[in-house]
Design a protein around this motif. Structure first.
Motif, PDB file in Angstrom:
ATOM      1  N   LEU A 164       0.630  -1.011   0.249  1.00 39.14           N
ATOM      2  CA  LEU A 164       0.126  -0.134   0.047  1.00 39.14           C
ATOM      3  C   LEU A 164       0.867   1.154  -0.317  1.00 39.14           C
ATOM      4  O   LEU A 164       0.589   1.970  -0.703  1.00 39.14           O
ATOM      5  N   ALA A 165       2.023   1.394   1.007  1.00 37.28           N
ATOM      6  CA  ALA A 165       2.953   2.626   0.974  1.00 37.28           C
ATOM      7  C   ALA A 165       3.846   2.724  -0.301  1.00 37.28           C
ATOM      8  O   ALA A 165       3.736   3.590  -1.029  1.00 37.28           O
ATOM      9  N   ASP A 166       4.386   1.335  -1.136  1.00 35.82           N
ATOM     10  CA  ASP A 166       4.477   1.163  -2.331  1.00 35.82           C
ATOM     11  C   ASP A 166       3.689   2.030  -3.764  1.00 35.82           C
ATOM     12  O   ASP A 166       4.008   2.987  -3.723  1.00 35.82           O
ATOM     13  N   LEU A 167       2.050   1.012  -3.323  1.00 35.84           N
ATOM     14  CA  LEU A 167       1.471   2.293  -4.146  1.00 35.84           C
ATOM     15  C   LEU A 167       0.926   3.617  -4.189  1.00 35.84           C
ATOM     16  O   LEU A 167       1.013   4.383  -4.997  1.00 35.84           O
ATOM     17  N   ALA A 168       0.865   4.039  -3.329  1.00 36.17           N
ATOM     18  CA  ALA A 168       0.298   5.640  -2.077  1.00 36.17           C
ATOM     19  C   ALA A 168       1.821   6.050  -3.477  1.00 36.17           C
ATOM     20  O   ALA A 168       1.641   7.288  -3.187  1.00 36.17           O
ATOM     21  N   ALA A 169       3.160   5.764  -3.064  1.00 34.44           N
ATOM     22  CA  ALA A 169       4.131   6.965  -3.282  1.00 34.44           C
ATOM     23  C   ALA A 169       4.230   7.493  -4.759  1.00 34.44           C
ATOM     24  O   ALA A 169       4.697   7.710  -5.311  1.00 34.44           O
ATOM     25  N   ARG A 170       3.858   5.618  -5.635  1.00 34.30           N
ATOM     26  CA  ARG A 170       3.710   5.504  -7.243  1.00 34.30           C
ATOM     27  C   ARG A 170       2.111   6.685  -7.530  1.00 34.30           C
ATOM     28  O   ARG A 170       2.375   7.006  -8.489  1.00 34.30           O
ATOM     29  N   LEU A 171       1.317   6.555  -6.578  1.00 31.08           N
ATOM     30  CA  LEU A 171       0.407   7.863  -7.271  1.00 31.08           C
ATOM     31  C   LEU A 171       0.730   8.713  -6.911  1.00 31.08           C
ATOM     32  O   LEU A 171       0.169   9.940  -8.292  1.00 31.08           O
ATOM     33  N   GLN A 172       1.266   8.764  -5.932  1.00 27.08           N
ATOM     34  CA  GLN A 172       1.911   9.996  -5.303  1.00 27.08           C
ATOM     35  C   GLN A 172       2.486  11.197  -6.981  1.00 27.08           C
ATOM     36  O   GLN A 172       2.427  11.894  -7.319  1.00 27.08           O
TER      37      GLN A 172
END
Length: 196
Positions: A164-172
C-alpha cells in the motif's frame, strides 16, 4: 463428567480403559507357561483382576499387548503426578495415590465415582482439579495454534502495508508528474505490439 461403572460388550468398565493399569505376564500353570493379564483401575486398590489372557484383552489393550510381546514395559502415559504442584507438595498424598495405582493426572481425572471413597477426603475436589488442569492443557494447544495464525496474519498485514505504501508513493509520483502512468516496470505479457 465423572466416569461411571458400565457394562459394555460383556466387560465391566470402571471408567476409561485407557486409564487402567494393565500388565501382561507369563505364569506357569501345571508346568505350562501361559499368558496372564493383571488389570487394576485407578483408585480401586481392592479389585485386582488376575486371569488368563482372553483374545479380547489383546484388542482391548493393543499397546500393552505389543509391549509385552516385544519384552518392553508400558508405563502410564500422561502428565506425572510428581510434576503437578497440586500433589507434588504433599508427599503423603502422592504416596497414597501411587499406592492406589494413580500415576498420572489423566488417571486421576478418570477415577470413577465408585472409587472416589477409596482415595479419601477431598477426592472429588482433587479429581475436579485434575479435570480442570487437563482442560486448560487442552486449551493451551489451541492458544499455540492461534498464536501461530496471528503471526502469519501479522506477516501478511505487514506485507500488505508495504504494498500500500509503495502504491501510494507511485500514485503521488504520477500526480506530481514525475512518473509516466503508462510506463511499466514489468515487460508486457502477450504478443509484442506491431511495428509500424
Amino acid at each position: 463428567m465423572f466416569a461411571e461403572t458400565t457394562v459394555h460388550g460383556g466387560h465391566v468398565k470402571h471408567g476409561s480403559d485407557d486409564s487402567a493399569y494393565v500388565r501382561f505376564y507369563k505364569r506357569n500353570e501345571k508346568g505350562v507357561a501361559k499368558d496372564f493379564v493383571e488389570i487394576i483401575f485407578p483408585g480401586d486398590n481392592k479389585t485386582v483382576v488376575n486371569r488368563q489372557v482372553k483374545e479380547d484383552d489383546t484388542h482391548r489393550w493393543p499397546k500393552h499387548w505389543q509391549a509385552y510381546l516385544s519384552g518392553e514395559e508400558i508405563k502410564a502415559s500422561g502428565f506425572p503426578l510428581e510434576q503437578w504442584p497440586e500433589v507434588a507438595a504433599d508427599e503423603g498424598m502422592l504416596r497414597d495415590l501411587t499406592h492406589k495405582h494413580i500415576y498420572t493426572i489423566e488417571q486421576l481425572a478418570a477415577v470413577s465415582d465408585q472409587n472416589l471413597a477409596n482415595i479419601g477426603l477431598g477426592a472429588r475436589a482433587l479429581v475436579a482439579k485434575a479435570q480442570a488442569f487437563l482442560a486448560v492443557q487442552k486449551d493451551s494447544g489451541a492458544v499455540a495454534r492461534y498464536a501461530a495464525q496471528f503471526e502469519q496474519v501479522s506477516e501478511e498485514n505487514a506485507m500488505l502495508k508495504q504494498q500500500l505504501a509503495d502504491l501510494a508513493a507511485r500514485l503521488q509520483a504520477v500526480e506530481d508528474g514525475t512518473e509516466d502512468p503508462k510506463a511499466e516496470d514489468k515487460p508486457r505479457r502477450g504478443r509484442p505490439p506491431k511495428a509500424e
